[in-house]
Design a protein around this motif. Structure first.
Motif, PDB file in Angstrom:
ATOM      1  N   CYS A  87      39.702  17.634   2.333  1.00 46.24           N
ATOM      2  CA  CYS A  87      39.891  18.718   1.363  1.00 46.24           C
ATOM      3  C   CYS A  87      41.063  19.571   1.818  1.00 46.24           C
ATOM      4  CB  CYS A  87      38.621  19.570   1.278  1.00 46.24           C
ATOM      5  SG  CYS A  87      38.703  20.961   0.117  1.00 46.24           S
ATOM      6  N   PHE A  88      41.914  19.969   0.888  1.00 45.94           N
ATOM      7  CA  PHE A  88      42.973  20.896   1.260  1.00 45.94           C
ATOM      8  C   PHE A  88      42.358  22.132   1.908  1.00 45.94           C
ATOM      9  CE2 PHE A  88      45.627  19.129  -2.457  1.00 45.94           C
ATOM     10  CZ  PHE A  88      46.311  18.259  -1.616  1.00 45.94           C
ATOM     11  N   HIS A  89      43.082  22.719   2.859  1.00 47.33           N
ATOM     12  CA  HIS A  89      42.579  23.903   3.556  1.00 47.33           C
ATOM     13  C   HIS A  89      42.504  25.086   2.599  1.00 47.33           C
ATOM     14  CE1 HIS A  89      42.179  27.095   6.555  1.00 47.33           C
ATOM     15  NE2 HIS A  89      41.797  26.144   7.393  1.00 47.33           N
ATOM     16  N   VAL A  90      41.558  25.990   2.871  1.00 45.31           N
ATOM     17  CA  VAL A  90      41.365  27.169   2.018  1.00 45.31           C
ATOM     18  C   VAL A  90      42.308  28.307   2.418  1.00 45.31           C
ATOM     19  CG1 VAL A  90      38.993  26.684   1.350  1.00 45.31           C
ATOM     20  CG2 VAL A  90      39.426  27.859   3.513  1.00 45.31           C
ATOM     21  N   SER A  91      43.501  27.968   2.866  1.00 45.88           N
ATOM     22  CA  SER A  91      44.496  28.964   3.247  1.00 45.88           C
ATOM     23  C   SER A  91      44.989  29.709   2.008  1.00 45.88           C
ATOM     24  CB  SER A  91      45.689  28.292   3.933  1.00 45.88           C
ATOM     25  OG  SER A  91      46.380  27.453   3.021  1.00 45.88           O
ATOM     26  N   GLN A  92      45.502  30.910   2.234  1.00 47.34           N
ATOM     27  CA  GLN A  92      46.045  31.684   1.121  1.00 47.34           C
ATOM     28  C   GLN A  92      47.189  30.938   0.444  1.00 47.34           C
ATOM     29  OE1 GLN A  92      46.628  35.998   1.686  1.00 47.34           O
ATOM     30  NE2 GLN A  92      45.570  35.775   3.647  1.00 47.34           N
ATOM     31  N   ARG A  93      47.996  30.269   1.229  1.00 46.96           N
ATOM     32  CA  ARG A  93      49.115  29.530   0.640  1.00 46.96           C
ATOM     33  C   ARG A  93      48.611  28.498  -0.358  1.00 46.96           C
ATOM     34  NH1 ARG A  93      53.009  26.537   4.741  1.00 46.96           N
ATOM     35  NH2 ARG A  93      51.030  25.478   5.212  1.00 46.96           N
ATOM     36  N   ASN A  94      47.553  27.778  -0.010  1.00 50.96           N
ATOM     37  CA  ASN A  94      47.029  26.756  -0.920  1.00 50.96           C
ATOM     38  C   ASN A  94      46.306  27.356  -2.114  1.00 50.96           C
ATOM     39  OD1 ASN A  94      48.004  24.617   0.577  1.00 50.96           O
ATOM     40  ND2 ASN A  94      46.096  24.276   1.688  1.00 50.96           N
ATOM     41  N   THR A  95      45.515  28.412  -1.888  1.00 55.20           N
ATOM     42  CA  THR A  95      44.739  28.968  -2.998  1.00 55.20           C
ATOM     43  C   THR A  95      45.594  29.820  -3.921  1.00 55.20           C
ATOM     44  OG1 THR A  95      44.019  30.816  -1.590  1.00 55.20           O
ATOM     45  CG2 THR A  95      42.581  28.888  -1.713  1.00 55.20           C
ATOM     46  N   PHE A  96      46.584  30.521  -3.389  1.00 56.57           N
ATOM     47  CA  PHE A  96      47.447  31.359  -4.228  1.00 56.57           C
ATOM     48  C   PHE A  96      48.360  30.520  -5.101  1.00 56.57           C
ATOM     49  CE2 PHE A  96      47.446  35.578  -1.619  1.00 56.57           C
ATOM     50  CZ  PHE A  96      46.087  35.676  -1.833  1.00 56.57           C
ATOM     51  N   THR A  97      48.805  29.368  -4.582  1.00 62.75           N
ATOM     52  CA  THR A  97      49.717  28.518  -5.347  1.00 62.75           C
ATOM     53  C   THR A  97      48.991  27.576  -6.290  1.00 62.75           C
ATOM     54  OG1 THR A  97      49.748  26.816  -3.614  1.00 62.75           O
ATOM     55  CG2 THR A  97      51.427  28.567  -3.488  1.00 62.75           C
ATOM     56  N   GLY A  98      47.670  27.482  -6.158  1.00 61.26           N
ATOM     57  CA  GLY A  98      46.909  26.585  -7.007  1.00 61.26           C
ATOM     58  C   GLY A  98      46.842  25.164  -6.500  1.00 61.26           C
ATOM     59  N   ARG A  99      47.373  24.934  -5.293  1.00 64.46           N
ATOM     60  CA  ARG A  99      47.244  23.591  -4.723  1.00 64.46           C
ATOM     61  C   ARG A  99      45.779  23.245  -4.517  1.00 64.46           C
ATOM     62  NH1 ARG A  99      48.821  21.146   1.119  1.00 64.46           N
ATOM     63  NH2 ARG A  99      49.400  19.061   0.441  1.00 64.46           N
ATOM     64  N   LEU A 100      45.000  24.264  -4.132  1.00 64.25           N
ATOM     65  CA  LEU A 100      43.545  24.113  -4.055  1.00 64.25           C
ATOM     66  C   LEU A 100      42.916  25.139  -4.986  1.00 64.25           C
ATOM     67  CD1 LEU A 100      41.021  22.832  -2.704  1.00 64.25           C
ATOM     68  CD2 LEU A 100      41.091  24.740  -1.073  1.00 64.25           C
ATOM     69  N   THR A 101      42.246  24.676  -6.003  1.00 67.41           N
ATOM     70  CA  THR A 101      41.560  25.575  -6.925  1.00 67.41           C
ATOM     71  C   THR A 101      40.090  25.685  -6.538  1.00 67.41           C
ATOM     72  OG1 THR A 101      40.938  23.823  -8.479  1.00 67.41           O
ATOM     73  CG2 THR A 101      43.107  24.853  -8.778  1.00 67.41           C
ATOM     74  N   THR A 102      39.440  26.707  -7.074  1.00 65.68           N
ATOM     75  CA  THR A 102      38.012  26.880  -6.833  1.00 65.68           C
ATOM     76  C   THR A 102      37.237  25.661  -7.296  1.00 65.68           C
ATOM     77  OG1 THR A 102      38.223  29.270  -7.083  1.00 65.68           O
ATOM     78  CG2 THR A 102      36.023  28.344  -7.309  1.00 65.68           C
ATOM     79  N   GLU A 103      37.638  25.112  -8.418  1.00 65.14           N
ATOM     80  CA  GLU A 103      36.940  23.946  -8.959  1.00 65.14           C
ATOM     81  C   GLU A 103      37.095  22.735  -8.036  1.00 65.14           C
ATOM     82  OE1 GLU A 103      39.026  25.897 -10.633  1.00 65.14           O
ATOM     83  OE2 GLU A 103      37.562  26.925 -11.921  1.00 65.14           O
TER      84      GLU A 103
END
Length: 231
Positions: A199-215
């Motif tokens: 799973c992509f890491h829950v880093s701010q970079r990934n979550t802010f850019t949408g690389r990792l979404t909540t879904e």
């Protein structure tokens, strides 16, 4: 000694580790200087042990504690934005008693889940060196060995964690194929009686850019929980 007592003993020993001079210096400097928003709070400033029950069926393996998150609160993924995302998702899929993790004494319980990392000290710029990763590996191996009787799935957050987790899992007795499987979000690899998920890491970079979404995060956690027999 039962597994719960053995794991608690391992955690206590881990918090006394001073094996990596660069990490010791950094974690303690951060604890002294603090961030302005937390200047009135005591900092943990030591290695951060894993969090969750000794009979966990699902492990979540990250990277390392954040300087002003786990290094401040003394609990993995606690007190920072990455943790906000992770624990909200765990709560959403029924694996946590509450959607937030703000301090080590906030009453949070995890249901069948153990959260840990391959590096237990906060590293400068969130980047441990390969040598520091390898020096810390015996702690993860020992933790996995104690979890092995019940552990049936593991979610690894990010490529660094994946690279660190595979040799640790092999040392703990799971059959890791060669060549070792590459990391990708959504990867699933069977290691005998354990299923490994990327799973992509829950880093701010990934979550802010949408690389990792909540879904995306909830989907991986839900699938892993089902595989582990938690849902």
């Amino acid at each position: 000694m039962d597994d719960s007592a053995a794991l608690a003993r391992l955690d206590r020993r881990l918090t006394e580790c001073r094996a990596c001079p660069r990490l010791v210096e950094w974690r303690e400097e951060v604890a002294r200087t603090k961030r302005a928003a937390f200047v009135d709070q005591p900092y943990w400033g030591r290695p951060v042990p894993g969090f969750g029950p000794a009979d966990a069926r699902l492990a979540i393996i990250g990277l390392a504690p954040a300087a002003h998150g786990g290094n401040r609160t003394g609990r993995m993924f606690t007190g920072d934005r990455s943790g906000d995302v992770l624990f909200q998702a765990l709560y959403d899929v029924g694996l946590a008693s509450q959607p937030t993790s703000v301090s080590a004494d906030d009453g949070l319980e995890l249901y069948g889940v153990r959260v840990t990392a391959p590096v237990h000290c906060a590293p400068p710029a969130n980047k441990p060196t390969p040598g520091e990763r390898d020096m810390c590996r015996p702690w993860l191996v020992s933790e996995l060995e104690l979890l092995r009787p019940t552990l049936r799935a593991a979610v690894v957050l990010g490529a660094f964690g994946w690279q660190a987790a595979l040799p640790a899992l092999a040392e703990a007795g799971w059959p890791v194929p060669r060549p070792r499987p590459a990391f990708a979000h959504g990867t699933r690899v069977a290691l005998g009686d354990l299923d490994l998920f990327g799973c992509f890491h829950v880093s701010q970079r990934n979550t802010f850019t949408g690389r990792l979404t909540t879904e995306m995060l909830r989907e991986v956690l839900s699938t892993a929980a089902h595989t582990a027999g938690l849902r």
